[in-house]
Design a protein around this motif. Structure first.
Motif, PDB file in Angstrom:
ATOM      1  N   ALA A   1       0.097   2.856  21.889  1.00  0.00           N
ATOM      2  CA  ALA A   1       1.570   2.214  21.468  1.00  0.00           C
ATOM      3  C   ALA A   1       2.042   2.317  19.990  1.00  0.00           C
ATOM      4  O   ALA A   1       3.339   2.486  19.942  1.00  0.00           O
ATOM      5  N   MET A   2       1.078   2.159  19.077  1.00  0.00           N
ATOM      6  CA  MET A   2       1.492   1.972  17.867  1.00  0.00           C
ATOM      7  C   MET A   2       1.963   3.284  17.194  1.00  0.00           C
ATOM      8  O   MET A   2       2.535   3.611  16.253  1.00  0.00           O
ATOM      9  N   TYR A   3       1.526   4.696  17.821  1.00  0.00           N
ATOM     10  CA  TYR A   3       1.714   5.910  17.473  1.00  0.00           C
ATOM     11  C   TYR A   3       1.178   6.187  16.039  1.00  0.00           C
ATOM     12  O   TYR A   3       0.465   7.278  16.003  1.00  0.00           O
ATOM     13  N   PHE A   4       1.223   5.554  15.071  1.00  0.00           N
ATOM     14  CA  PHE A   4       0.673   5.656  13.585  1.00  0.00           C
ATOM     15  C   PHE A   4      -0.540   4.673  13.435  1.00  0.00           C
ATOM     16  O   PHE A   4      -0.721   3.496  14.151  1.00  0.00           O
ATOM     17  N   HIS A   5      -1.599   5.091  12.763  1.00  0.00           N
ATOM     18  CA  HIS A   5      -2.709   4.225  12.562  1.00  0.00           C
ATOM     19  C   HIS A   5      -2.222   2.934  11.728  1.00  0.00           C
ATOM     20  O   HIS A   5      -1.343   3.164  10.838  1.00  0.00           O
ATOM     21  N   PRO A   6      -2.719   1.800  11.928  1.00  0.00           N
ATOM     22  CA  PRO A   6      -2.261   0.668  11.120  1.00  0.00           C
ATOM     23  C   PRO A   6      -2.391   0.811   9.655  1.00  0.00           C
ATOM     24  O   PRO A   6      -1.336   0.167   9.162  1.00  0.00           O
ATOM     25  N   MET A   7      -3.331   1.264   9.165  1.00  0.00           N
ATOM     26  CA  MET A   7      -3.536   1.377   7.756  1.00  0.00           C
ATOM     27  C   MET A   7      -2.743   2.494   7.403  1.00  0.00           C
ATOM     28  O   MET A   7      -2.123   2.448   6.061  1.00  0.00           O
ATOM     29  N   ALA A   8      -2.157   3.376   7.904  1.00  0.00           N
ATOM     30  CA  ALA A   8      -1.224   4.192   7.638  1.00  0.00           C
ATOM     31  C   ALA A   8       0.169   3.579   7.217  1.00  0.00           C
ATOM     32  O   ALA A   8       1.124   3.748   6.510  1.00  0.00           O
ATOM     33  N   LEU A   9       0.451   2.671   8.300  1.00  0.00           N
ATOM     34  CA  LEU A   9       1.691   1.840   8.330  1.00  0.00           C
ATOM     35  C   LEU A   9       1.599   1.075   6.972  1.00  0.00           C
ATOM     36  O   LEU A   9       2.571   0.842   6.344  1.00  0.00           O
ATOM     37  N   SER A  10       0.499   0.513   6.701  1.00  0.00           N
ATOM     38  CA  SER A  10       0.304  -0.338   5.460  1.00  0.00           C
ATOM     39  C   SER A  10       0.469   0.558   4.208  1.00  0.00           C
ATOM     40  O   SER A  10       1.323   0.057   3.151  1.00  0.00           O
ATOM     41  N   ALA A  11      -0.031   1.749   4.056  1.00  0.00           N
ATOM     42  CA  ALA A  11       0.190   2.401   3.264  1.00  0.00           C
ATOM     43  C   ALA A  11       1.479   3.024   3.017  1.00  0.00           C
ATOM     44  O   ALA A  11       1.994   2.926   1.998  1.00  0.00           O
ATOM     45  N   ALA A  12       2.464   3.195   3.917  1.00  0.00           N
ATOM     46  CA  ALA A  12       3.845   3.568   3.861  1.00  0.00           C
ATOM     47  C   ALA A  12       4.547   2.450   3.283  1.00  0.00           C
ATOM     48  O   ALA A  12       5.378   2.260   2.571  1.00  0.00           O
ATOM     49  N   GLY A  13       4.304   1.160   3.873  1.00  0.00           N
ATOM     50  CA  GLY A  13       4.956  -0.004   3.532  1.00  0.00           C
ATOM     51  C   GLY A  13       4.631  -0.200   1.903  1.00  0.00           C
ATOM     52  O   GLY A  13       5.412  -0.581   0.935  1.00  0.00           O
ATOM     53  N   LEU A  14       3.473  -0.041   1.348  1.00  0.00           N
ATOM     54  CA  LEU A  14       3.154  -0.193  -0.051  1.00  0.00           C
ATOM     55  C   LEU A  14       3.946   0.842  -0.743  1.00  0.00           C
ATOM     56  O   LEU A  14       4.678   0.503  -1.811  1.00  0.00           O
ATOM     57  N   LEU A  15       4.053   1.973  -0.415  1.00  0.00           N
ATOM     58  CA  LEU A  15       4.831   3.228  -0.972  1.00  0.00           C
ATOM     59  C   LEU A  15       6.323   2.604  -1.077  1.00  0.00           C
ATOM     60  O   LEU A  15       6.969   2.913  -1.987  1.00  0.00           O
ATOM     61  N   MET A  16       6.892   2.137   0.022  1.00  0.00           N
ATOM     62  CA  MET A  16       8.147   1.706   0.077  1.00  0.00           C
ATOM     63  C   MET A  16       8.619   0.625  -0.977  1.00  0.00           C
ATOM     64  O   MET A  16       9.559   0.553  -1.599  1.00  0.00           O
ATOM     65  N   GLY A  17       7.611  -0.508  -0.917  1.00  0.00           N
ATOM     66  CA  GLY A  17       7.761  -1.561  -1.870  1.00  0.00           C
ATOM     67  C   GLY A  17       7.841  -1.040  -3.228  1.00  0.00           C
ATOM     68  O   GLY A  17       8.504  -1.615  -4.017  1.00  0.00           O
ATOM     69  N   SER A  18       6.971  -0.155  -3.594  1.00  0.00           N
ATOM     70  CA  SER A  18       6.834   0.327  -4.910  1.00  0.00           C
ATOM     71  C   SER A  18       8.036   1.109  -5.252  1.00  0.00           C
ATOM     72  O   SER A  18       8.633   1.062  -6.318  1.00  0.00           O
ATOM     73  N   VAL A  19       8.401   1.984  -4.224  1.00  0.00           N
ATOM     74  CA  VAL A  19       9.916   2.717  -4.672  1.00  0.00           C
ATOM     75  C   VAL A  19      10.833   1.924  -4.660  1.00  0.00           C
ATOM     76  O   VAL A  19      11.812   2.063  -5.818  1.00  0.00           O
ATOM     77  N   ALA A  20      10.925   0.476  -4.146  1.00  0.00           N
ATOM     78  CA  ALA A  20      12.091  -0.166  -4.363  1.00  0.00           C
ATOM     79  C   ALA A  20      12.028  -0.917  -5.935  1.00  0.00           C
ATOM     80  O   ALA A  20      13.050  -1.017  -6.424  1.00  0.00           O
ATOM     81  N   GLY A  21      10.699  -1.218  -6.335  1.00  0.00           N
ATOM     82  CA  GLY A  21      10.588  -1.525  -7.721  1.00  0.00           C
ATOM     83  C   GLY A  21      10.834  -0.578  -8.599  1.00  0.00           C
ATOM     84  O   GLY A  21      11.568  -0.765  -9.666  1.00  0.00           O
TER      85      GLY A  21
END
Length: 139
Positions: free
Chosen positions: A61-81
């Motif tokens: 159901a998640m489609y992506f691996h949970p740690m891949a979601l975490s990595a994408a979120g960390l990248l998004m937060g870094s880009v925002a800064g």
């Protein structure tokens, strides 16, 4: 605790919880809520679904691996800064962009990008931990 009632209700409850988590995420700019609380609600939904139906249906159901979601979120937060540095203002300063949307104007910001990043980090990390614990419990 895989009773018939719980297995029947869990998919519907999980769907409603994920929908509510997105509401809390998007509402968090003007009122209480945001990426962290929304991510916790979504991770709780995946944990409930995993307890009721098993880990493999949750992973599908998640489609992506949970740690891949975490990595994408960390990248998004870094880009925002980093966008604020390129704009010549201090790190993590909110930048706003107004986009025409039909007859209205849609205001987008780096704050929203950061909140979505936090949401993905929390969903990925907590879901990864919960799924690992549920897999270990089955053994």
């Amino acid at each position: 605790m895989r009773t018939l009632i719980f297995r029947t209700v869990a998919p519907y409850l999980s769907s409603l919880m994920v929908l509510f988590s997105v509401f809390v995420l998007l509402r968090g700019h003007n009122e209480p809520g945001g990426g962290f609380i929304g991510g916790l609600i979504a991770a709780s939904a995946f944990a409930i679904y995993g307890i009721a139906c098993g880990v493999s249906p949750v992973r599908r159901a998640m489609y992506f691996h949970p740690m891949a979601l975490s990595a994408a979120g960390l990248l998004m937060g870094s880009v925002a800064g980093l966008l604020s540095i390129f704009a010549g203002v201090p790190f993590m300063t909110g930048l706003w962009l107004t986009v025409p949307f039909f007859t209205e104007e849609l205001k987008l910001s780096t704050v929203l990008l950061f909140d979505i990043g936090v949401y993905f980090v929390v969903v990925g990390a907590i879901s990864s931990i919960a799924l690992a614990l549920e897999e270990r419990e089955v053994e």
